[in-house]
Design an enzyme around this catalytic site. Structure first.
Site, PDB file in Angstrom:
ATOM      1  N   GLU A   1      39.803 -31.964  28.325  1.00 31.02           N
ATOM      2  CA  GLU A   1      40.966 -32.860  28.239  1.00 31.02           C
ATOM      3  C   GLU A   1      40.483 -34.276  27.948  1.00 31.02           C
ATOM      4  O   GLU A   1      39.792 -34.897  28.759  1.00 31.02           O
ATOM      5  CB  GLU A   1      41.742 -32.852  29.564  1.00 31.02           C
TER       6      GLU A   1
ATOM      7  N   ARG B   1      43.485 -42.787  26.866  1.00 32.93           N
ATOM      8  CA  ARG B   1      43.403 -44.040  27.604  1.00 32.93           C
ATOM      9  C   ARG B   1      42.451 -45.028  26.971  1.00 32.93           C
ATOM     10  O   ARG B   1      42.194 -46.089  27.512  1.00 32.93           O
ATOM     11  CB  ARG B   1      42.916 -43.762  29.028  1.00 32.93           C
TER      12      ARG B   1
ATOM     13  N   LYS C   1      50.289 -29.039  36.331  1.00 36.69           N
ATOM     14  CA  LYS C   1      49.197 -29.855  36.868  1.00 36.69           C
ATOM     15  C   LYS C   1      49.692 -30.468  38.182  1.00 36.69           C
ATOM     16  O   LYS C   1      50.797 -31.018  38.220  1.00 36.69           O
ATOM     17  CB  LYS C   1      48.867 -30.945  35.849  1.00 36.69           C
TER      18      LYS C   1
END
Ligand SMILES: O=C(O)C(=O)C[C@H](O)[C@H](O)COP(=O)(O)O
Length: 217
Positions: free
Chosen positions: A49, A53, A136
Protein backbone atom coordinates in the site's frame (compact mmCIF):
# COMPACT_ATOMS: atom_id res chain seq x y z
CA UNK A 1 -19.47 -0.97 -16.18
CA UNK A 2 -18.87 -0.77 -12.49
CA UNK A 3 -17.55 -3.00 -9.73
CA UNK A 4 -20.07 -3.98 -7.06
CA UNK A 5 -19.14 -3.65 -3.40
CA UNK A 6 -19.49 -7.41 -2.99
CA UNK A 7 -17.10 -8.15 -5.85
CA UNK A 8 -14.69 -5.52 -4.54
CA UNK A 9 -14.66 -7.22 -1.14
CA UNK A 10 -14.03 -10.61 -2.76
CA UNK A 11 -11.00 -9.22 -4.61
CA UNK A 12 -9.73 -7.43 -1.50
CA UNK A 13 -10.02 -10.65 0.50
CA UNK A 14 -7.87 -12.42 -2.07
CA UNK A 15 -5.24 -9.69 -1.86
CA UNK A 16 -5.35 -9.73 1.94
CA UNK A 17 -4.89 -13.51 1.91
CA UNK A 18 -1.54 -13.29 0.13
CA UNK A 19 0.48 -12.52 3.28
CA UNK A 20 -0.18 -11.65 6.93
CA UNK A 21 1.14 -8.10 6.58
CA UNK A 22 0.50 -5.37 4.02
CA UNK A 23 3.35 -2.83 4.16
CA UNK A 24 2.10 0.76 4.40
CA UNK A 25 4.57 2.87 2.45
CA UNK A 26 5.29 6.59 2.60
CA UNK A 27 7.74 7.11 -0.26
CA UNK A 28 9.34 10.46 -1.06
CA UNK A 29 11.85 9.52 -3.73
CA UNK A 30 10.64 7.74 -6.86
CA UNK A 31 14.13 6.31 -7.38
CA UNK A 32 13.67 4.16 -4.29
CA UNK A 33 10.31 2.79 -5.45
CA UNK A 34 11.40 -0.18 -7.50
CA UNK A 35 14.14 -1.58 -5.22
CA UNK A 36 11.88 -1.06 -2.19
CA UNK A 37 9.02 -3.00 -3.79
CA UNK A 38 11.44 -5.72 -4.94
CA UNK A 39 12.80 -6.12 -1.41
CA UNK A 40 9.33 -6.40 0.13
CA UNK A 41 8.08 -8.85 -2.49
CA UNK A 42 11.28 -10.92 -2.20
CA UNK A 43 10.75 -11.01 1.56
CA UNK A 44 7.29 -12.50 1.07
CA UNK A 45 4.99 -9.46 1.20
CA UNK A 46 3.46 -9.10 -2.28
CA UNK A 47 0.55 -6.75 -1.44
CA UNK A 48 1.81 -3.18 -0.96
CA UNK A 49 0.00 0.00 0.00
CA UNK A 50 1.55 3.26 -1.16
CA UNK A 51 -0.01 6.18 0.69
CA UNK A 52 -0.93 9.25 -1.34
CA UNK A 53 0.83 11.36 1.23
CA UNK A 54 3.85 12.47 -0.76
CA UNK A 55 4.11 14.44 -4.01
CA UNK A 56 5.89 11.43 -5.54
CA UNK A 57 3.23 8.87 -4.55
CA UNK A 58 1.54 8.47 -7.95
CA UNK A 59 4.85 8.07 -9.76
CA UNK A 60 5.93 5.63 -7.06
CA UNK A 61 2.81 3.53 -7.68
CA UNK A 62 3.54 3.45 -11.41
CA UNK A 63 7.14 2.38 -10.82
CA UNK A 64 6.20 -0.28 -8.26
CA UNK A 65 3.38 -1.63 -10.42
CA UNK A 66 6.05 -3.00 -12.79
CA UNK A 67 7.60 -5.21 -10.12
CA UNK A 68 6.81 -8.83 -10.84
CA UNK A 69 4.65 -10.52 -8.23
CA UNK A 70 3.56 -7.32 -6.54
CA UNK A 71 0.00 -6.11 -6.00
CA UNK A 72 -0.03 -2.34 -5.83
CA UNK A 73 -2.56 -0.54 -3.70
CA UNK A 74 -3.02 3.18 -3.20
CA UNK A 75 -3.63 4.29 0.37
CA UNK A 76 -5.01 7.49 1.87
CA UNK A 77 -7.78 7.64 -0.73
CA UNK A 78 -10.04 10.45 0.45
CA UNK A 79 -11.68 12.01 -2.62
CA UNK A 80 -13.01 10.74 -5.96
CA UNK A 81 -10.07 12.54 -7.61
CA UNK A 82 -7.68 10.44 -5.50
CA UNK A 83 -9.41 7.32 -6.80
CA UNK A 84 -9.12 8.36 -10.46
CA UNK A 85 -5.46 9.36 -10.05
CA UNK A 86 -4.58 6.12 -8.26
CA UNK A 87 -6.27 4.02 -10.91
CA UNK A 88 -4.55 5.92 -13.71
CA UNK A 89 -1.17 5.45 -12.00
CA UNK A 90 -1.63 1.68 -12.03
CA UNK A 91 -2.99 0.84 -8.59
CA UNK A 92 -4.99 -2.39 -8.56
CA UNK A 93 -6.69 -1.73 -5.23
CA UNK A 94 -7.38 1.16 -2.90
CA UNK A 95 -7.29 1.72 0.85
CA UNK A 96 -8.99 4.54 2.73
CA UNK A 97 -8.83 5.66 6.35
CA UNK A 98 -12.64 5.98 6.46
CA UNK A 99 -15.44 6.02 3.91
CA UNK A 100 -17.80 8.47 2.27
CA UNK A 101 -20.55 7.73 -0.23
CA UNK A 102 -18.66 9.75 -2.87
CA UNK A 103 -15.48 7.75 -2.34
CA UNK A 104 -17.30 4.41 -2.49
CA UNK A 105 -19.14 5.47 -5.66
CA UNK A 106 -15.89 6.57 -7.33
CA UNK A 107 -14.18 3.26 -6.56
CA UNK A 108 -17.14 1.31 -7.90
CA UNK A 109 -17.26 3.43 -11.04
CA UNK A 110 -13.50 3.26 -11.62
CA UNK A 111 -13.56 -0.48 -10.81
CA UNK A 112 -10.90 -0.02 -8.16
CA UNK A 113 -11.53 -2.57 -5.38
CA UNK A 114 -11.51 -0.71 -2.07
CA UNK A 115 -10.53 -1.65 1.46
CA UNK A 116 -12.52 1.02 3.29
CA UNK A 117 -11.72 2.11 6.82
CA UNK A 118 -13.99 1.79 9.85
CA UNK A 119 -13.28 2.26 13.54
CA UNK A 120 -16.66 1.60 15.15
CA UNK A 121 -19.51 -0.92 14.96
CA UNK A 122 -21.75 1.69 13.33
CA UNK A 123 -19.20 2.52 10.62
CA UNK A 124 -18.67 -1.19 9.99
CA UNK A 125 -22.44 -1.81 9.81
CA UNK A 126 -22.95 1.05 7.36
CA UNK A 127 -20.29 -0.39 5.06
CA UNK A 128 -21.71 -3.89 5.44
CA UNK A 129 -25.14 -2.57 4.44
CA UNK A 130 -23.53 -1.25 1.25
CA UNK A 131 -21.95 -4.62 0.52
CA UNK A 132 -18.45 -4.20 1.97
CA UNK A 133 -17.53 -7.03 4.34
CA UNK A 134 -13.73 -6.76 4.26
CA UNK A 135 -12.71 -3.55 6.07
CA UNK A 136 -9.67 -1.77 7.39
CA UNK A 137 -9.84 -1.26 11.17
CA UNK A 138 -8.26 2.18 11.54
CA UNK A 139 -6.66 3.56 13.64
CA UNK A 140 -6.31 0.10 15.17
CA UNK A 141 -4.30 0.67 18.35
CA UNK A 142 -5.84 4.05 19.13
CA UNK A 143 -9.34 2.55 18.69
CA UNK A 144 -8.82 -0.06 21.37
CA UNK A 145 -6.54 -2.52 19.63
CA UNK A 146 -7.12 -6.26 19.38
CA UNK A 147 -9.59 -6.36 22.34
CA UNK A 148 -11.83 -3.82 20.56
CA UNK A 149 -11.70 -5.73 17.30
CA UNK A 150 -12.46 -8.98 19.10
CA UNK A 151 -15.48 -7.31 20.74
CA UNK A 152 -16.74 -5.97 17.39
CA UNK A 153 -16.35 -9.46 15.94
CA UNK A 154 -18.76 -11.02 18.44
CA UNK A 155 -21.94 -9.43 17.02
CA UNK A 156 -20.50 -8.88 13.50
CA UNK A 157 -18.63 -12.11 12.62
CA UNK A 158 -19.49 -11.69 8.93
CA UNK A 159 -17.05 -8.76 8.66
CA UNK A 160 -13.33 -9.40 8.26
CA UNK A 161 -10.72 -6.76 9.01
CA UNK A 162 -7.25 -5.58 8.18
CA UNK A 163 -6.21 -3.64 11.31
CA UNK A 164 -3.81 -0.77 10.58
CA UNK A 165 -2.36 2.03 12.65
CA UNK A 166 0.04 1.23 15.46
CA UNK A 167 0.48 -2.40 14.43
CA UNK A 168 4.03 -3.69 14.90
CA UNK A 169 6.02 -6.91 15.17
CA UNK A 170 5.27 -6.96 18.92
CA UNK A 171 1.46 -6.72 18.73
CA UNK A 172 0.67 -8.10 15.25
CA UNK A 173 0.04 -11.65 16.53
CA UNK A 174 -2.65 -10.39 18.92
CA UNK A 175 -4.62 -9.19 15.88
CA UNK A 176 -3.72 -12.02 13.52
CA UNK A 177 -4.93 -14.62 16.03
CA UNK A 178 -8.47 -13.18 15.87
CA UNK A 179 -10.93 -15.07 13.62
CA UNK A 180 -12.12 -11.78 12.04
CA UNK A 181 -8.63 -10.68 10.95
CA UNK A 182 -7.18 -11.73 7.60
CA UNK A 183 -4.07 -9.56 7.57
CA UNK A 184 -2.73 -6.37 9.15
CA UNK A 185 -1.18 -3.24 7.70
CA UNK A 186 1.93 -1.58 9.02
CA UNK A 187 4.69 0.82 8.15
CA UNK A 188 7.36 -0.78 10.30
CA UNK A 189 8.61 -3.10 7.53
CA UNK A 190 9.85 -0.09 5.54
CA UNK A 191 11.19 2.42 8.07
CA UNK A 192 12.16 5.82 6.68
CA UNK A 193 15.80 5.54 7.79
CA UNK A 194 16.33 2.21 6.02
CA UNK A 195 14.65 3.48 2.84
CA UNK A 196 16.81 6.60 2.91
CA UNK A 197 19.92 4.47 3.42
CA UNK A 198 18.75 2.22 0.56
CA UNK A 199 19.32 -0.76 2.86
CA UNK A 200 17.19 -3.16 0.82
CA UNK A 201 18.70 -6.24 2.48
CA UNK A 202 17.55 -5.02 5.91
CA UNK A 203 14.06 -4.27 4.55
CA UNK A 204 13.88 -7.71 2.97
CA UNK A 205 14.78 -9.20 6.37
CA UNK A 206 12.00 -7.20 8.06
CA UNK A 207 9.58 -8.34 5.37
CA UNK A 208 10.57 -11.98 5.81
CA UNK A 209 10.10 -11.71 9.55
CA UNK A 210 6.64 -10.16 9.05
CA UNK A 211 5.71 -12.74 6.42
CA UNK A 212 6.38 -15.47 8.99
CA UNK A 213 3.76 -14.16 11.42
CA UNK A 214 0.96 -16.62 12.18
CA UNK A 215 -2.61 -16.01 11.08
CA UNK A 216 -6.16 -16.90 12.06
CA UNK A 217 -7.36 -19.73 14.24
O1 LIG B 1 -2.65 7.01 5.15
C1 LIG B 1 -3.45 6.09 5.19
O2 LIG B 1 -4.39 5.92 4.42
C2 LIG B 1 -3.30 5.09 6.16
O3 LIG B 1 -3.62 3.99 5.82
C3 LIG B 1 -2.76 5.35 7.46
C4 LIG B 1 -1.87 4.18 7.78
O4 LIG B 1 -2.63 3.05 7.79
C5 LIG B 1 -1.19 4.33 9.04
O5 LIG B 1 -0.61 5.58 9.13
C6 LIG B 1 -0.15 3.28 9.21
O6 LIG B 1 0.11 3.28 10.54
P1 LIG B 1 1.49 2.85 11.17
O7 LIG B 1 1.77 1.46 10.75
O8 LIG B 1 1.23 3.00 12.63
O9 LIG B 1 2.51 3.84 10.66
Amino acid sequence: MSLTAKDASIIIREICSLAPIVPVLVVHDVDTARPLAEALVAGGLPALEVTLRTPAALEVISAMAEVLGGHLGAGTLVTPDDVRAAKAAGATFGVSPGATDALLAACEEEELPLLPGAATATEAMRLLAQGYDMLKFFPAEASGGAPALKAIGAPLPQITFCPTGGVSMTNAESYLSLPNVLCAGGSWVAPADLVEAKDWAAIERLAREAAGLGRGT
